[in-house]
Write a protein that holds these residues in place. Sequence first.
Motif, PDB file in Angstrom:
ATOM      1  N   TYR A  36       0.840  -1.204   0.000  1.00 22.16           N
ATOM      2  CA  TYR A  36       0.000   0.000   0.000  1.00 22.16           C
ATOM      3  C   TYR A  36       0.871   1.250   0.000  1.00 22.16           C
ATOM      4  N   SER A  85      -5.731   3.758   2.620  1.00 28.32           N
ATOM      5  CA  SER A  85      -4.978   2.502   2.576  1.00 28.32           C
ATOM      6  C   SER A  85      -4.449   2.124   3.952  1.00 28.32           C
ATOM      7  N   VAL A 111      -5.313  -1.393   5.874  1.00 29.94           N
ATOM      8  CA  VAL A 111      -4.267  -2.307   6.340  1.00 29.94           C
ATOM      9  C   VAL A 111      -4.416  -2.561   7.838  1.00 29.94           C
ATOM     10  N   GLU A 169       3.204  -7.125   5.263  1.00 30.39           N
ATOM     11  CA  GLU A 169       2.875  -5.835   4.662  1.00 30.39           C
ATOM     12  C   GLU A 169       4.117  -5.106   4.155  1.00 30.39           C
ATOM     13  N   ASP A 217      -6.392   1.066  -3.108  1.00 27.05           N
ATOM     14  CA  ASP A 217      -5.287   2.014  -3.026  1.00 27.05           C
ATOM     15  C   ASP A 217      -5.071   2.549  -4.437  1.00 27.05           C
TER      16      ASP A 217
END
Length: 332
Positions: free
Chosen positions: A173, A180, A184, A200, A228
Amino acid sequence: MKKIMRGVLLFGMLGGMLLSCGNKKSNNSQDGKKDSQVSEKIYKIGLSQIVDHPALNAAKQGFKDALAKAGIKADYDDKIANNDMSNQTLIMQQFEADKKDLVFAVTTPTAQAAKNQVTGNTPVVFASVTDPKSAGLEGIPNVTGTSGAAPVNENLKLMRELLPEAKKIGIIYNSSEQNSVSEVNNLKKLAGQYGFTVVEKAVTNGTEMVAAANLIAKDIDIYYAIQDNTVASYFAALLDVFNKSKIPVLATNDVYSNAGGLISQGTTDYNIGYRSGEIAAEILLKGKKPSEIPIETVKNLQIEINKQNMELLGIKIPDSILKQAKMVETKK
């Protein structure tokens, strides 16, 4: 003499009646013109989005279709910021200077620019904003709209049903996009309940995003494509990386499954934009204030499966998912 006077009086009365009828006809004609002017009003509407992308264009089309159905004639000033926030700010400043009747802002950064630059009595309606509260869009008197928040719980459940043995979800992201970051954080908070860990990677541009995809492809079982703007812009390149590594893509939006990702679950941007258009019609036609219309999360979840990608990856979709899903082909 009396007969002559009666004739004069009768003639005068007839003349008065004719004149009165003529005035009524004239007044009715003027009233008709007023009604016509009201119904034929052309509203000045500013539209903008941060990037040019099929998903955002679909939201814009939904908005226009809803206004057309409501009978609203509009002169649209359609601007795209080309992923440049300074440009987005200038666009909103121009909309303010032009005294638009309404501004429609697609995506979180565009809505934030509208909130900061379009003030006073000009209503702002937004769409495709994941988390309006975190974006600072709640409680602004002239701002309302729709959220397309991803159904994180539902998508985690779908991942587990689709891939019972999967353990790691990859997510990339743009850390500068508040929508975003929020998505997340929601994923990380809920993933453990379904037996997943999250890998991530935060990036700031498209080049970093593709590099991150190559890196995490070695360490994940499924890639989660979120709403995103940078992911959307570089999705073709990301998909190429994950296809080579045989990593399935589960997405929050049908634009990804239409572009070749394995499966998506969420509402469509068209539906989100359409609902925003209905809200805009209430403001323009009924005189409602944005502060009187709560920000709304659009649901109506849909599952789409990309036939070509399913065959490419050799993944068997459980019947429990197939019976709820729509099979699609990759759109070029």
